[in-house]
Design an enzyme around this catalytic site. Structure first.
Site, PDB file in Angstrom:
ATOM      1  N   GLY A   1       0.540  -1.398  -0.004  1.00 37.11           N
ATOM      2  CA  GLY A   1       0.039  -0.091  -0.353  1.00 37.11           C
ATOM      3  C   GLY A   1       0.682   0.698  -0.156  1.00 37.11           C
ATOM      4  O   GLY A   1       1.970   0.996   0.350  1.00 37.11           O
ATOM      5  N   SER A   2       0.234   1.783  -0.105  1.00 36.25           N
ATOM      6  CA  SER A   2       0.739   3.595   0.047  1.00 36.25           C
ATOM      7  C   SER A   2       0.051   4.510   0.879  1.00 36.25           C
ATOM      8  O   SER A   2      -1.203   4.866   0.000  1.00 36.25           O
ATOM      9  CB  SER A   2       1.492   3.900  -1.322  1.00 36.25           C
ATOM     10  N   GLY A   3       0.521   5.597   1.344  1.00 32.93           N
ATOM     11  CA  GLY A   3      -0.189   6.287   2.110  1.00 32.93           C
ATOM     12  C   GLY A   3       0.234   7.905   1.892  1.00 32.93           C
ATOM     13  O   GLY A   3       1.279   7.836   1.431  1.00 32.93           O
ATOM     14  N   GLY A   4      -0.124   8.229   3.268  1.00 34.64           N
ATOM     15  CA  GLY A   4       0.285   9.965   3.532  1.00 34.64           C
ATOM     16  C   GLY A   4       1.719  10.063   3.828  1.00 34.64           C
ATOM     17  O   GLY A   4       3.110  10.134   3.047  1.00 34.64           O
ATOM     18  N   PHE A   5       2.250   8.405   4.415  1.00 38.45           N
ATOM     19  CA  PHE A   5       3.536   8.206   4.963  1.00 38.45           C
ATOM     20  C   PHE A   5       4.655   7.207   3.765  1.00 38.45           C
ATOM     21  O   PHE A   5       5.941   7.629   4.466  1.00 38.45           O
ATOM     22  CB  PHE A   5       3.662   7.280   5.932  1.00 38.45           C
ATOM     23  N   GLY A   6       4.060   7.028   2.668  1.00 34.41           N
ATOM     24  CA  GLY A   6       4.957   6.797   1.888  1.00 34.41           C
ATOM     25  C   GLY A   6       4.393   5.239   1.610  1.00 34.41           C
ATOM     26  O   GLY A   6       3.373   4.801   1.941  1.00 34.41           O
TER      27      GLY A   6
ATOM     28  N   VAL B   1       3.801   1.207   0.935  1.00 41.94           N
ATOM     29  CA  VAL B   1       4.773   0.001   2.308  1.00 41.94           C
ATOM     30  C   VAL B   1       5.093  -1.575   1.333  1.00 41.94           C
ATOM     31  O   VAL B   1       3.917  -1.891   0.177  1.00 41.94           O
ATOM     32  CB  VAL B   1       3.715  -0.718   3.220  1.00 41.94           C
TER      33      VAL B   1
ATOM     34  N   LYS C   1       8.239  -0.197   5.767  1.00 38.69           N
ATOM     35  CA  LYS C   1       7.357   1.231   5.395  1.00 38.69           C
ATOM     36  C   LYS C   1       8.944   2.019   4.518  1.00 38.69           C
ATOM     37  O   LYS C   1      10.323   2.192   6.076  1.00 38.69           O
ATOM     38  CB  LYS C   1       7.200   1.526   6.888  1.00 38.69           C
TER      39      LYS C   1
ATOM     40  N   ASP D   1      -1.549   9.383  15.516  1.00 36.00           N
ATOM     41  CA  ASP D   1      -2.089   9.101  14.631  1.00 36.00           C
ATOM     42  C   ASP D   1      -2.956   8.138  14.672  1.00 36.00           C
ATOM     43  O   ASP D   1      -2.751   6.894  13.556  1.00 36.00           O
ATOM     44  CB  ASP D   1      -1.711   9.217  13.395  1.00 36.00           C
TER      45      ASP D   1
END
Ligand SMILES: *[C@@H]1O[C@H](CO)[C@@H](O)[C@H](O)[C@H]1NC(C)=O
Ligand SMILES: *[C@@H]1O[C@H](CO)[C@@H](O)[C@H](O)[C@H]1NC(C)=O
Ligand SMILES: *[C@@H]1O[C@H](CO)[C@@H](O)[C@H](O)[C@H]1NC(C)=O
Ligand SMILES: *[C@@H]1O[C@H](CO)[C@@H](O)[C@H](O)[C@H]1NC(C)=O
Ligand SMILES: *[C@@H]1O[C@H](CO)[C@@H](O)[C@H](O)[C@H]1NC(C)=O
Ligand SMILES: *[C@@H]1O[C@H](CO)[C@@H](O)[C@H](O)[C@H]1NC(C)=O
Ligand SMILES: *[C@@H]1O[C@H](CO)[C@@H](O)[C@H](O)[C@H]1NC(C)=O
Ligand SMILES: *[C@@H]1O[C@H](CO)[C@@H](O)[C@H](O)[C@H]1NC(C)=O
Length: 669
Positions: free
Chosen positions: A367-372, A374, A390, A486
């Site tokens: 997956g990829s999200g706000g943090f970068g 994975v 991550k 968070d």
């Protein structure tokens, strides 16, 4: 002298002789001159896990998670030359060490020679700090000087590579470093030397107290002394790191990775050049595969240790499979036990992670999200352990640096309801964090993403309890309070047994320091943010509790905190609060799980969620109280105290809260 006549001179003579004798005896007692071509157990003072092992000194204990070992000469070295009072003494020393990692691809941290005014430097920590230095970001001026023989790379400390020599002034970040090697005396070429293969490395250190100059030379024990030192370091600031008496010796430390650091011989002198060591009969400790057929005592000891380790590994492997088979009976606590051996966050090499994730292949992207992004990975060096890698990129080196310092403490957080961090790696401004792989993904997918099987009521409540326990650990049960910052359903992961684990703790903090492209506002996630944070108040435990409350509501109601596609839709919290005020709380529950719960149970959980979301931070319960209520623990101890925040929380005095939930059957204890 011309004022003294002969008569006086004669009278003074006995006095002068006495004075001379006194001076001589003082400087004689100041002399520190010794030579050990092998050690016996009384030669050196050993502290921590250091021990004497058939004529050599071993510094760390392989079986301890954290191990620090030091060996030093029993009496301190006077640093001020007593015959001149003000001059700093010079010294010369030579020693032979051997560093043998258990796995060549995962060496430990090496060994350091040091001078310190104390046999136990304050706040010294294990791991990459050699058991000497503290993790202070701005270390103080303190009498501690070390020459490190570092077999690991810590980019955050500006290490050039995983095989270097450095000079440290009370600071793990070396003032000067050089890749390990020596200058060939014949042609002047720099010949690299691998300090991680167990070979005996002979070292010479010369310190000139008047020039404040330190020379370090290393070479394989079989090679004569190179004429040119590897490091010549001259720095007047050295004087600030000296004290009148300093202990001299060696220190090493370990955390996860096993490495034997040995001192085989040592000579020292503060009156001249240290005597030559006779290296002809020294034991040699090489990796088993390449060890010579002549079995020295050390080799035999090494082999039997290796066999023992192998045996234990086999046993634990078998145990693990057996555990996996009888999954039904296995409790989550057992599953953790298996991994308990390693919990200091290990520094992975980029190659290792690249191999694990098939070169950060798209196929492995979880997956990829706000943090970068994975990635899923398999670590071949760790029993094919499954991990999630991550990748976080960060604009601010400053923020990253500070964060790196925290990683080492976050990696020590260990709880069955936290996603365990296994290590990290940094390349430039990109940070890679390695976590346990959670096969069942994140909680939001089970609630919102039309899963194949809807998560049932019991499971939901159990996961909420798990998360509460994880958060209680972060807030109340560790050395320092750790704020998650968070909490949201996508940060709650489900392990193979569908138990909830909190992920990404502390990560949000990283973004406070740096300006990432993805985060332009308050740290955290919209919909989960406590109202006080809108006014940029520093996050507190209570703001974590608020976010947790939002998770409780969304899990019970099966609704997102903010339905983004609809402007008219009220916020989840407002909607539930309204139903509560109208006495229709039961209507809030997810219709997909209707009939699975006792209405009072469900309502009690919703009320708890509302209490956590109280607009005023002070009126929210603490995570201790939440766990007590949710899991029915400790409630009998102080029911009034526990209930009061809840009744207060449900403002307006609409209703006095019902007694807490009955203890859920799923967690009998
Ligand atoms: C240890 O070695 C020192 C010299 O290195 C010697 O004086 C001493 O007697 C030895 N002690 C034992 C117990 O062998
Ligand atoms: C290592 O430490 C363990 C326990 O802390 C101890 O039982 C063991 O004897 C130590 N091993 C050595 C070789 O000192
Ligand atoms: C002290 O200084 C004197 C004169 O500089 C020198 O000869 C002597 O070797 C020194 N002693 C020590 C222990 O450094
Ligand atoms: C070592 O030096 C520091 C700073 O000069 C001092 O505070 C401390 O008391 C000294 N420790 C010992 C054991 O002498
Ligand atoms: C140094 O260089 C000479 C000449 O190139 C070579 O014969 C010798 O083996 C080298 N010594 C070491 C220790 O590398
Ligand atoms: C250190 O090495 C340099 C270069 O070889 C030499 O000039 C200097 O005298 C040495 N200093 C000491 C303290 O040995
Ligand atoms: C070194 O020790 C060995 C035996 O232990 C001896 O035969 C040899 O002469 C010694 N070498 C020197 C230079 O003292
Ligand atoms: C240093 O380590 C101590 C204890 O190990 C920890 O409490 C502290 O937070 C750490 N500090 C930093 C800056 O990492």
């Amino acid at each position: 002298m011309n004022m003294l006549n002969c008569h006086h001179h004669l009278l003074l003579l006995p006095f002068l002789t006495l004075l001379l004798f006194l001076l001589l005896s003082i400087s004689f007692s100041d002399a520190l001159d010794f030579l050990f071509n092998s050690f016996n157990d009384t030669d050196l003072k050993l502290t921590g896990d250091a021990r004497f092992e058939s004529s050599v000194i071993r510094l760390t204990n392989d079986s301890n998670q954290y191990s620090i070992g030091r060996a030093f000469y029993p009496s301190p070295l006077p640093m001020l030359n007593s015959s001149t009072e003000s001059t700093i003494t010079s010294f010369s020393t030579s020693f032979v060490f051997s560093v043998l990692p258990q796995s060549t691809s995962n060496p430990g941290f090496g060994v350091a020679f040091f001078l310190s005014n104390s046999t136990s430097p304050p706040n010294a920590i294990a791991g990459q700090y050699f058991g000497l230095f503290s993790n202070a970001t701005r270390p103080s001026v303190y009498p501690l000087i070390a020459v490190e023989f570092d077999t690991g790379i810590n980019v955050e400390f500006n290490d050039p590579d995983a095989n270097h020599v450095g000079i440290d002034l009370n600071n793990i970040e070396s003032d000067v470093t050089r890749s390990a090697g020596f200058y060939n005396s014949t042609n002047g070429e720099l010949v690299p030397l691998d300090m991680r293969d167990g070979q005996n490395v002979r070292t010479w250190i010369e310190f000139d107290g008047s020039l404040l100059e330190l020379n370090v030379t290393i070479a394989p024990a079989t090679v004569p002394r190179p004429s040119r030192p590897l490091i010549t370091y001259k720095n007047p600031a050295i004087a600030n790191y000296l004290s009148p008496n300093m202990y001299v010796g060696f220190s090493a430390s370990k955390t996860t990775w096993v490495e034997a650091q040995r001192i085989l011989a040592w000579s020292f002198s503060n009156t001249g050049t240290a005597r030559d060591l006779n290296t002809t009969n020294l034991a040699v400790f090489l990796p088993e595969s390449s060890s010579s057929p002549s079995f020295s005592a050390g080799a035999i000891a090494g082999t039997s240790v290796a066999f023992a380790v192998f045996f234990v590994l086999c046993l634990s492997g078998l145990y693990w499979f057996w555990q996996k088979k009888k999954k039904k009976a296995a409790r989550e606590d057992d599953a953790i036990e298996h991994w308990e051996l390693e919990y200091w966050p290990h520094r992975f090499s980029l190659e290792e992670l690249s191999e694990a994730t098939k070169g950060f292949s798209k196929d492995e992207l979880l997956g990829s999200g706000g943090f970068g992004r994975v990635y899923k990975g398999i670590l071949p060096n760790n029993n094919d352990m499954e991990v999630a890698v991550k990748c976080v990129s960060h604009d601010s080196r400053q923020g990253l640096r500070e964060f790196m310092a925290e990683i080492s403490s976050m990696g020590r957080l260990q709880h069955k309801n936290l996603v365990q961090m296994r290590g990290w790696c940094r390349k430039g401004n990109e940070l890679m964090l390695v976590y346990d792989y959670m096969p069942n993904g994140s909680l939001n997918r089970w609630i919102f993403d039309k899963p194949k099987k809807v998560m049932g009521w019991e499971e939901r409540r159990r996961v909420l309890g798990d998360v509460a326990e994880g958060l209680k650990y972060l807030h109340h049960e560790w050395d320092q309070m750790v704020l998650h910052r968070d909490i949201k359903s996508s940060n709650i992961l489900l392990d193979s047994e569908m138990r909830g684990r909190l992920g990404d703790f502390g990560l949000a903090k990283l973004y406070q320091h740096g300006q990432t492209p993805n985060t332009t506002r308050v740290v955290g996630t919209l919909g989960y943010l406590a109202p006080e944070l809108a006014n940029v108040v520093a996050p507190t435990a209570a703001s974590d509790v608020y976010s947790y409350g939002v998770v409780v509501l969304e899990v019970v109601c099966g609704r997102r905190p903010i339905e983004t596609w609809s402007v008219d839709e009220p916020l989840l919290i407002d909607w539930v609060r309204e139903l509560y005020v109208e006495g229709r709380l039961s209507e809030a529950a997810d219709s997909r799980i209707a009939g699975e719960y006792k209405v009072e149970d469900m309502e009690a959980v919703l009320k708890l969620g509302l209490a956590c979301c109280h607009p005023h931070p002070h009126h929210r319960p603490t995570m201790r109280e939440v766990v007590a209520l949710l899991l029915g623990k400790e409630v009998s101890a102080a029911p009034g105290r526990l209930l009061s925040p809840l009744s207060r929380a449900l403002s307006g005095g609409v209703e006095v809260l019902e007694p807490p939930l009955p203890p859920p059957g799923s967690r009998g204890n």
